[in-house]
Design a protein around this motif. Sequence first.
Motif, PDB file in Angstrom:
ATOM      1  N   UNK A 134       0.836  -1.205   0.000  1.00 37.77           N
ATOM      2  CA  UNK A 134       0.000   0.000   0.000  1.00 37.77           C
ATOM      3  C   UNK A 134       0.870   1.254   0.000  1.00 37.77           C
ATOM      4  N   UNK A 135       1.888   1.291   0.858  1.00 37.97           N
ATOM      5  CA  UNK A 135       2.763   2.472   0.904  1.00 37.97           C
ATOM      6  C   UNK A 135       3.485   2.690  -0.414  1.00 37.97           C
ATOM      7  N   UNK A 136       3.964   1.620  -1.001  1.00 38.27           N
ATOM      8  CA  UNK A 136       4.740   1.744  -2.234  1.00 38.27           C
ATOM      9  C   UNK A 136       3.836   2.033  -3.442  1.00 38.27           C
ATOM     10  N   UNK A 137       2.832   1.195  -3.641  1.00 41.27           N
ATOM     11  CA  UNK A 137       2.014   1.293  -4.855  1.00 41.27           C
ATOM     12  C   UNK A 137       0.935   2.374  -4.803  1.00 41.27           C
ATOM     13  N   UNK A 138       0.326   2.575  -3.641  1.00 40.06           N
ATOM     14  CA  UNK A 138      -0.778   3.523  -3.548  1.00 40.06           C
ATOM     15  C   UNK A 138      -0.337   4.911  -3.102  1.00 40.06           C
ATOM     16  N   UNK A 139       0.738   4.969  -2.326  1.00 43.75           N
ATOM     17  CA  UNK A 139       1.134   6.250  -1.746  1.00 43.75           C
ATOM     18  C   UNK A 139       2.504   6.729  -2.220  1.00 43.75           C
ATOM     19  N   UNK A 140       3.172   5.922  -3.024  1.00 40.49           N
ATOM     20  CA  UNK A 140       4.446   6.327  -3.604  1.00 40.49           C
ATOM     21  C   UNK A 140       5.586   6.471  -2.614  1.00 40.49           C
TER      22      UNK A 140
END
Length: 184
Positions: A134-140
């Motif tokens: 989630x942090x990587x893919x959704x929030x960059x």
Amino acid sequence: MLINKPIWQTVIEVLIFPPAFNILLIVIGLILMKSWFRFSLFLIIASLVLLYILSMNVVALHLARGLIKYPVMTPESVQKHPDAKAIVVLSGGHGFSGKPYTLQRLETAAYLQKLTKLPILISGYRSSRYMKVVLKNEMGSHIKYIEDRSKSTGQNAVFSAKLLRSHKIKSFYLVTNGWHMKRS
């Protein structure tokens, strides 16, 4: 060192708080129904009304205010702590099903990373890999450290501290919910 409580202490702690306390009073009311009808009826109705009142959002928020002792993070407060070298995010339970408070923590960590450019450490058992996605893919955001062995808040602290010490990090931002901060 983590302290293991006796099972009887855990049972008592569970039974004195809602909703278990309310359910216990309802059961007692049902048991006493034949011998003390009016008292039993009062007990059952009072338990249901109290359960309803405690489940109302406005009451829950008012009660939660007493648990929140730490100020909300702002860009100004971040600037007051330039010695922090990492951001530690605690998971919100063993699994991850998009729990709102876990997502709030991730949003806060991503925001904080944008402000500070500090590395993120995710701390949690099974939920850590989902939090990373989630942090990587959704929030960059970029996640540098993952602690995925802890099964409790106490273990979050022990295992995360060990990981941070191994990288010579002594000061960090802790991201959790205000009501959870005292335990954290």
